[in-house]
Design a protein around this motif. Structure first.
Motif, PDB file in Angstrom:
ATOM      1  N   LEU A 168       0.813  -1.214   0.000  1.00  0.00           N
ATOM      2  CA  LEU A 168       0.000   0.000   0.000  1.00  0.00           C
ATOM      3  C   LEU A 168       0.849   1.267   0.000  1.00  0.00           C
ATOM      4  O   LEU A 168       0.311   2.374   0.134  1.00  0.00           O
ATOM      5  N   ARG A 169       2.126   1.139  -0.172  1.00  0.00           N
ATOM      6  CA  ARG A 169       2.992   2.309  -0.069  1.00  0.00           C
ATOM      7  C   ARG A 169       2.619   3.360  -1.119  1.00  0.00           C
ATOM      8  O   ARG A 169       2.449   3.051  -2.289  1.00  0.00           O
ATOM      9  N   GLY A 170       2.478   4.590  -0.648  1.00  0.00           N
ATOM     10  CA  GLY A 170       2.141   5.692  -1.540  1.00  0.00           C
ATOM     11  C   GLY A 170       0.673   5.801  -1.883  1.00  0.00           C
ATOM     12  O   GLY A 170       0.266   6.722  -2.596  1.00  0.00           O
ATOM     13  N   ALA A 171      -0.144   4.877  -1.391  1.00  0.00           N
ATOM     14  CA  ALA A 171      -1.583   4.944  -1.663  1.00  0.00           C
ATOM     15  C   ALA A 171      -2.232   6.047  -0.837  1.00  0.00           C
ATOM     16  O   ALA A 171      -1.806   6.330   0.283  1.00  0.00           O
ATOM     17  N   GLN A 172      -3.264   6.674  -1.399  1.00  0.00           N
ATOM     18  CA  GLN A 172      -4.031   7.669  -0.660  1.00  0.00           C
ATOM     19  C   GLN A 172      -5.046   6.935   0.210  1.00  0.00           C
ATOM     20  O   GLN A 172      -5.894   6.214  -0.307  1.00  0.00           O
ATOM     21  N   THR A 173      -4.937   7.115   1.516  1.00  0.00           N
ATOM     22  CA  THR A 173      -5.762   6.337   2.439  1.00  0.00           C
ATOM     23  C   THR A 173      -6.598   7.221   3.376  1.00  0.00           C
ATOM     24  O   THR A 173      -7.022   6.761   4.431  1.00  0.00           O
ATOM     25  N   ASP A 174      -6.845   8.461   2.996  1.00  0.00           N
ATOM     26  CA  ASP A 174      -7.674   9.343   3.828  1.00  0.00           C
ATOM     27  C   ASP A 174      -9.054   8.705   4.025  1.00  0.00           C
ATOM     28  O   ASP A 174      -9.690   8.256   3.074  1.00  0.00           O
ATOM     29  N   GLY A 180     -10.292  -1.678  10.853  1.00  0.00           N
ATOM     30  CA  GLY A 180     -11.212  -2.624  10.237  1.00  0.00           C
ATOM     31  C   GLY A 180     -10.574  -3.830   9.586  1.00  0.00           C
ATOM     32  O   GLY A 180     -11.283  -4.733   9.124  1.00  0.00           O
ATOM     33  N   PHE A 181      -9.229  -3.856   9.505  1.00  0.00           N
ATOM     34  CA  PHE A 181      -8.579  -4.980   8.832  1.00  0.00           C
ATOM     35  C   PHE A 181      -7.282  -5.325   9.544  1.00  0.00           C
ATOM     36  O   PHE A 181      -6.748  -4.547  10.328  1.00  0.00           O
ATOM     37  N   ASP A 182      -6.780  -6.516   9.263  1.00  0.00           N
ATOM     38  CA  ASP A 182      -5.540  -6.994   9.862  1.00  0.00           C
ATOM     39  C   ASP A 182      -4.363  -6.571   8.984  1.00  0.00           C
ATOM     40  O   ASP A 182      -4.250  -7.025   7.844  1.00  0.00           O
ATOM     41  N   PRO A 183      -3.462  -5.716   9.492  1.00  0.00           N
ATOM     42  CA  PRO A 183      -2.365  -5.224   8.678  1.00  0.00           C
ATOM     43  C   PRO A 183      -1.137  -6.138   8.679  1.00  0.00           C
ATOM     44  O   PRO A 183      -0.099  -5.773   8.129  1.00  0.00           O
ATOM     45  N   THR A 184      -1.264  -7.315   9.267  1.00  0.00           N
ATOM     46  CA  THR A 184      -0.113  -8.217   9.344  1.00  0.00           C
ATOM     47  C   THR A 184       0.430  -8.522   7.952  1.00  0.00           C
ATOM     48  O   THR A 184      -0.302  -8.967   7.060  1.00  0.00           O
ATOM     49  N   GLY A 185       1.712  -8.268   7.756  1.00  0.00           N
ATOM     50  CA  GLY A 185       2.351  -8.567   6.475  1.00  0.00           C
ATOM     51  C   GLY A 185       2.093  -7.555   5.386  1.00  0.00           C
ATOM     52  O   GLY A 185       2.516  -7.762   4.241  1.00  0.00           O
ATOM     53  N   VAL A 186       1.397  -6.441   5.704  1.00  0.00           N
ATOM     54  CA  VAL A 186       1.106  -5.406   4.701  1.00  0.00           C
ATOM     55  C   VAL A 186       2.264  -4.412   4.639  1.00  0.00           C
ATOM     56  O   VAL A 186       2.790  -3.993   5.674  1.00  0.00           O
ATOM     57  N   ARG A 187       2.647  -4.024   3.444  1.00  0.00           N
ATOM     58  CA  ARG A 187       3.710  -3.033   3.287  1.00  0.00           C
ATOM     59  C   ARG A 187       3.108  -1.636   3.343  1.00  0.00           C
ATOM     60  O   ARG A 187       2.262  -1.280   2.515  1.00  0.00           O
ATOM     61  N   LEU A 188       3.541  -0.845   4.325  1.00  0.00           N
ATOM     62  CA  LEU A 188       3.043   0.512   4.505  1.00  0.00           C
ATOM     63  C   LEU A 188       4.200   1.499   4.425  1.00  0.00           C
ATOM     64  O   LEU A 188       5.337   1.147   4.742  1.00  0.00           O
TER      65      LEU A 188
END
Length: 206
Positions: A168-174, A180-188
């Motif tokens: 998700l790097r660089g994604a607009q997340t406003d 609401g979700f499990d961020p385990t293993g997600v690239r931020l």
């Protein structure tokens, strides 16, 4: 019903029942369909260029291998549609719904998926980098190992979304609910990590 053969360019079809038509390998140029039904239609390898499908129903339609350039699918239903190996280039899919549809693998370039419902759809490993997914409903969507870098995810619903291995790097997340979700293993990226940490009550020191 009109002649079931593929329509000529620059024509408008409205309230037509096109269930079961065989348009495999056809090419559609600047055709507009409004409130038409394509239930169980066969449209494999179909090519559309600057067409409009508005409030159309494509339940069970077979569109595998089709290519769409500058085409709009506005508030359409793709229930159980077969959409594997579809290429969407400069398309608008605003407000469309895909319950039970098969979408992967897919190629999407400069396309607008705002307000779509992709609830429960398997999009694991797909490349949606840079795509517009504003207010998309991604509840229970499988996005493991998906590339969402630079995507517009503002106010997208990510409740119970499977994101392990997603980028998700660089994604607009406003407006995203980070609880609401499990961020385990997600690239931020760093800014997203701060938002996630703050959402879970931690104090981020400068």
């Amino acid at each position: 019903m009109r002649d079931p053969r593929p329509p000529e360019p620059d024509t408008v079809w409205e309230d037509e029942d096109l269930a079961g038509v065989d348009w495999d390998w056809a090419r559609l140029e600047r055709v507009t369909f409004v409130d038409c039904r394509f239930d169980d239609a066969s449209m494999a390898e179909l090519v559309t260029n600057r067409c409009v499908f508005e409030r159309c129903v494509l339940t069970g339609a077979a569109l595998s291998g089709s290519r769409h350039e500058g085409t709009a699918f506005l508030s359409c239903r793709f229930d159980r549609a077969k959409l594997s190996n579809v290429t969407w280039t400069g398309c608008k899919l605003t407000g469309s719904q895909f319950p039970g549809a098969t979408l992967r693998p897919l190629t999407s370039e400069e396309s607008d998926w705002s307000y779509v419902s992709l609830r429960g759809v398997d999009l694991s490993g797909v490349d949606l980098s840079g795509q517009k997914l504003t207010e998309a409903d991604l509840t229970d969507t499988v996005l493991t190992d998906a590339d969402l870098t630079r995507a517009d995810l503002r106010r997208a619903r990510l409740q119970s979304t499977q994101l392990r291995g997603a980028d998700l790097r660089g994604a607009q997340t406003d407006g995203v609910n980070w609880r609401g979700f499990d961020p385990t293993g997600v690239r931020l990226d760093l800014a997203q990590a701060v938002l996630f940490t703050s959402a879970h009550g931690a104090l981020v020191a400068g």
